[in-house]
Design a protein around this motif. Structure first.
Motif, mmCIF file in Angstrom:
data_model
loop_
_atom_site.group_PDB
_atom_site.id
_atom_site.type_symbol
_atom_site.label_atom_id
_atom_site.label_comp_id
_atom_site.label_asym_id
_atom_site.label_seq_id
_atom_site.Cartn_x
_atom_site.Cartn_y
_atom_site.Cartn_z
ATOM 1 N N ASP A 142 -7.574 -7.877 0.679
ATOM 2 C CA ASP A 142 -8.056 -6.567 1.123
ATOM 3 C C ASP A 142 -9.500 -6.654 1.597
ATOM 4 O OD1 ASP A 142 -6.107 -4.123 0.492
ATOM 5 O OD2 ASP A 142 -5.764 -5.687 -0.987
ATOM 6 N N TYR A 143 -10.310 -7.396 0.881
ATOM 7 C CA TYR A 143 -11.710 -7.575 1.260
ATOM 8 C C TYR A 143 -11.808 -8.211 2.649
ATOM 9 C CZ TYR A 143 -16.639 -8.992 0.704
ATOM 10 O OH TYR A 143 -17.995 -9.173 0.865
ATOM 11 N N TYR A 253 -5.947 -0.814 7.329
ATOM 12 C CA TYR A 253 -7.257 -1.279 7.792
ATOM 13 C C TYR A 253 -7.422 -1.253 9.310
ATOM 14 C CZ TYR A 253 -8.016 -2.704 2.984
ATOM 15 O OH TYR A 253 -8.161 -2.698 1.616
ATOM 16 N N LYS A 476 -16.631 3.460 1.427
ATOM 17 C CA LYS A 476 -16.489 2.867 0.093
ATOM 18 C C LYS A 476 -16.611 1.351 0.125
ATOM 19 C CE LYS A 476 -13.444 6.582 -1.500
ATOM 20 N NZ LYS A 476 -12.093 6.931 -2.021
ATOM 21 N N SER A 479 -12.943 -3.903 -0.904
ATOM 22 C CA SER A 479 -12.620 -4.117 -2.319
ATOM 23 C C SER A 479 -12.574 -5.600 -2.633
ATOM 24 C CB SER A 479 -11.278 -3.474 -2.662
ATOM 25 O OG SER A 479 -10.256 -4.003 -1.849
#
Length: 933
Positions: A142-143, A253, A476, A479
């Motif tokens: 995810d990052y 994304y 945000k 992650s």
């Protein structure tokens, strides 16, 4: 079809009236029937799921759950051919800019991705595409997707003049660095003389200094807007992921990124030429070289596989016609290669011939032309074509071992999809390879190589020169995941009847087995009188065998290797010698027969020894023209002192005087002395079991006899008492190379892991202090690196920094300051240590995909006597380190006032300023390390 197009690719790095003579390959009838045939080697299958987002992003997903990693491979269908004259170098410049941060991920991309354990991390540009790739731990996917998608859709918000100027400077230093190497101007000269001025391939990928200087913010912004939309992109996710997971993450994304404008596509433009055109170029090189180039059809054409096969037969290795005629028989050249470099709208077929010093260059070129015309007249023999086919098929078989990086499965799927729209296009290529006939190969050569060549002769310089989607809340940030548990296959041990230790690690992901015979020898086993003997002995192993079972010539060995689809290599480091073979499982028994014969019964043929001795002398002469190699030749003795086993040139090639006096008998004695079962370990990694392999090894190696082996001088020595700066002149150098060195504890020291972490902070990674200082802050260098040379004794710890000439003294001052700062004034911070720990631990799973990578890991454990669970416990031990421990280690290890500096560059421009720094005593050396006034 190329698994990876390296020749014309630029990467962001931290770290060419004849008599017709037939030259048929003589078969070895007793063995030929036993060798592999192309029909035995299946065409690999890489399953995938494909989907396209509403914004046009094409996504392919390949599942491979053997390791907890996922390869992320992003291909933008834009390269230097999309540029215009006067605005060249934009594609490559923008590749660099894409690493400098985006609106919601505004940090240096390489630093950030290294910190989460990425491996195979890079970006590259060629004429046709720009790609960005990284293999990340599954928990960090995810990052990585957040970061990749943010720079695709949200780059311009933080792109400013400062970043443009910084990366422009980095690219210009990269251009200087490349052109500062021997033969560094060849590529530009060839493309400018083989394509018409308006052809998209008529300029280099890196572009011109003038165009780079002229690039404005408007230029680069327009370039991004016009070319970097998702509708012009292929994204491949390969590894520990399912198609459903991939779709969910990619929609999340990438789904809200606008598609971008339509991009114009250039159609095929081969630019076939007529007549012969010649050029000459002077360079500071020790050997003349001939480049001969034809414009030919490009990738994914029917002609491509035929010309690939022709290149292998003509100049693709030791069995090739050019090698046998020019290197072995007439000894006019030290190397002779042919290649078929294919790109999207056209290709180039090249011959690259490096003349032996003192050889008749015109004769070399004439003989090469004879061989070319002989092959065009009669075509390849059946045996030659079979060997060429097997070699190509074997290369593609090994693709299935890796999910990412150059030549991995994601790379192949992305390439095929980008350029053909068909992810399986490699199968068409391989089917054409299998179906090719000698007549077809001959006709392709006649059609494309009969006319229209450009010949460049390089001579030594006389003096030595938008869709509706869910909006992702990016505020945000990305992650983070966590370190993955590493559990390498266990090492199993057995001992043969003669005492040879066998270590096996099973890996059944691909039908491949890797053999590595590890000998306790290496450069340290060389005598003071004959440096270079160890590496030359190992190099000679494949030149022929002789035993009571018969003889194998060098040509027969090479032919057998090609026919088996196996690769063979030898190598040395400071402490060891290695004989390796990577083979296909169906040929295990037959390959072992050849492997054992080469290891145990080298003939050291007199004619081949004399040829390779001359090649070694030429290689040493070449080393003395490469700045980094010059430093590596002289540095060891400056640290270890004369007489120490590690004091010889770190290149392992020895000295001209030693090589001049070497005899065939010296090699025989070395083999008889150091090649003993009680001085070796045979490491086997891959698709086999101990029950299967041990009887085969007993049959192959059981007759090998033990014997007494000498001891090496690995005495501990003191660090030089004070800083000394050694200067080596290289007139006309476009850059200076600065090497800083000291001694450090052995590889198996209890401090090995914390030393690695400390070095990551100082100079060992892209985001290290030294690299960020010289590259990212000052942009005086394309990049530097610091590392410790693995050794059983004291290690050589050194930083290597190529810098622009006018900033040499300033760079030296900055480097010296960085050494001092880490010992106290600016200690390692908690964040720096945390980043280093994350980079080292999270990257572990991505380092052990292939059997060769696994073999390298086990080899490290065995050679340096590390704990058997070294890599499985590495994460725990690395994470346990504290800033206080690392800083205490730096204080007792780094010796800023006792460093040895070696600077190689144009002393007429830099010496005065270096002396003015007053770092310590300044001494001048020649390229052999001898003092000068």
């Amino acid at each position: 079809m190329r698994i990876s197009k390296r020749s014309l690719t630029l990467a962001l790095a931290p770290v060419v009236a004849a008599v017709s003579i037939a030259w048929p390959v003589q078969a070895a009838p007793a063995r030929a029937a036993a060798l592999a045939a192309p029909a035995e080697i299946p065409i690999p299958d890489i399953p995938y799921t494909r989907f396209v987002l509403k914004n046009g992003l094409t996504v392919l997903v390949h599942e491979d759950h053997k390791a907890p990693v996922v390869a992320v491979n992003t291909w933008y269908h834009v390269g230097s051919k999309n540029e215009k004259p006067g605005k060249t170098g934009f594609a490559h410049l923008f590749e660099h800019l894409m690493f400098s941060g985006s609106s919601n991920f505004n940090e240096t991309f390489i630093s950030a991705l290294q910190s989460i354990g990425s491996t195979d991390l890079n970006g590259t540009t060629n004429q046709d595409r720009t790609n960005y790739f990284e293999t990340v731990p599954t928990s960090m996917l995810d990052y990585a997707l957040f970061a990749e998608s943010d720079r695709m859709g949200h780059l311009l918000g933080v792109l400013d003049q400062k970043k443009l100027d910084l990366q422009r400077g980095v690219v210009q230093n990269e251009k200087r660095q490349r052109e500062n190497q021997p033969y560094g101007l060849v590529y530009q000269t060839i493309v400018e003389n083989t394509y018409p001025a308006n052809h998209p391939y008529s300029w280099t990928v890196i572009g011109s200094m003038t165009d780079l200087d002229a690039a404005s913010m408007t230029d680069v912004t327009d370039w991004f807007k016009n070319n970097y939309g998702p509708s012009n992109v292929v994204l491949v996710l390969a590894g520990d992921i399912t198609p459903q997971q991939a779709r969910e993450k990619v929609e999340k994304y990438y789904g809200d990124i606008p598609p971008g404008p339509p991009v114009a596509k250039q159609r095929e433009w081969i630019a076939k030429r007529s007549g012969t055109h010649r050029g000459t170029l002077q360079d500071r090189v020790p050997q003349a070289r001939i480049y001969r180039t034809w414009n030919v059809p490009g990738a994914n054409t029917p002609e491509e596989p035929l010309l690939d096969l022709a290149a292998r037969v003509l100049g693709g290795g030791k069995t090739s016609r050019l090698y046998q005629r020019l290197v072995v028989k007439e000894q006019l050249a030290t190397s002779a290669n042919a290649s078929d470099g294919t790109s999207e709208i056209g290709g180039q077929f090249d011959l690259t011939l490096t003349a032996r010093p003192g050889a008749d260059v015109a004769r070399m070129e004439s003989v090469a032309d004879e061989e070319l015309r002989a092959l065009m007249k009669r075509g390849p023999t059946d045996d030659e074509l079979r060997l060429a086919k097997t070699g190509i098929l074997a290369e593609f078989t090994r693709v299935v071992e890796r999910v990412g990086g150059f030549g991995g499965k994601s790379d192949l799927l992305a390439s095929c999809t980008t350029f053909t729209g068909n992810p399986d296009c490699y199968k068409t290529y391989l089917q054409r390879i299998k179906a090719a006939t000698p007549a077809q190969v001959r006709q392709a050569m006649v059609d494309w190589l009969s006319d229209g060549d450009y010949v460049l002769q390089v001579n030594p310089f006389p003096t030595g020169l938008s869709a509706e989607t869910t909006k992702l809340d990016r505020t945000k940030g990305a992650s983070l995941g966590h370190p993955e548990t590493l559990r390498l296959p266990p090492m199993q041990s057995a001992t043969l009847s003669n005492g040879l230790k066998v270590v096996l690690a099973e890996s059944h992901a691909a039908p491949v087995v890797n053999l590595s015979l590890m000998l306790d020898g290496g450069y340290a086993s060389d005598s003071k009188e004959l440096p270079g003997l160890a590496s030359l002995t190992l190099r000679m192993l494949e030149e022929g065998t002789k035993s009571n079972k018969g003889e194998r010539s060098s040509l027969e060995i090479s032919r057998e290797l090609e026919a088996l689809g196996a690769t063979f290599g030898t190598g040395s480091n400071l402490d060891g010698g290695f004989v390796t073979m990577n083979l296909l499982k169906p040929t295990l028994s037959r390959s072992l027969d050849l492997y054992a014969d080469v290891v145990l019964h080298p003939a050291f043929p007199a004619s081949d020894f004399e040829r390779l001795r001359k090649d070694r002398l030429a290689a040493i002469a070449r080393e003395k023209t490469v700045p980094r190699a010059i430093a590596m030749r002289v540095l060891p003795e400056l640290l270890y002192g004369p007489g120490h086993a590690y004091s010889l040139p770190l290149t392992g090639s020895g000295t001209e005087a030693a090589v001049e006096r070497m005899t065939r008998a010296d090699l025989q004695r070395y083999h008889q002395t150091w090649f003993r079962p009680n001085n070796a370990t045979l490491l086997v990694v891959g698709d086999t079991t101990l029950a299967e392999i041990k009887p085969l090894l007993e049959k192959a190696f059981g007759g090998w006899q033990a014997g007494e082996v000498p001891k090496k001088n690995l005495a501990t020595v003191a660090q030089p008492a004070k800083t000394v700066v050694y200067l080596i002149d290289r007139p006309g150098a476009l850059q200076s190379d600065i090497i800083g060195a000291q001694l450090a504890p052995p590889r198996n020291s209890p401090d090995a892991i914390p030393l690695t972490l400390m070095n990551d902070v100082l100079g060992g990674t892209f985001n290290s202090r030294m690299n960020m200082n010289l590259r990212e802050d000052k942009h005086w260098s394309y990049g530097m690196n610091a590392s410790m040379v693995p050794a059983l004794g004291q290690r050589l710890y050194m930083s290597a920094s190529p810098v622009q000439t006018d900033k040499t003294a300033d760079s030296l001052r900055e480097l010296a300051r960085e050494y001092k700062d880490i010992t106290g004034p600016r200690p390692v911070t908690a964040k720096e240590l945390k980043d280093a720990q994350a980079s080292e631990t999270l990257s572990l799973p991505g380092r052990f995909e292939t059997v060769e990578q696994l073999s390298s890991a086990y080899s490290t454990i065995l050679q340096y006597q590390l704990p058997v669970d070294y890599y499985n416990t590495f994460t725990e031990k690395a994470l346990a380190q504290t800033p206080a421990q690392i800083n205490a280690l730096a204080a007792r290890t780094i010796v800023p006032n006792q460093l040895v500096w070696v600077v190689v560059g144009d002393m007429s421009k830099i010496e005065k300023e270096i002396r003015a720094l007053n770092l310590g005593e300044v001494r001048r050396l020649d390229v052999d390390g001898k003092p000068l006034p």
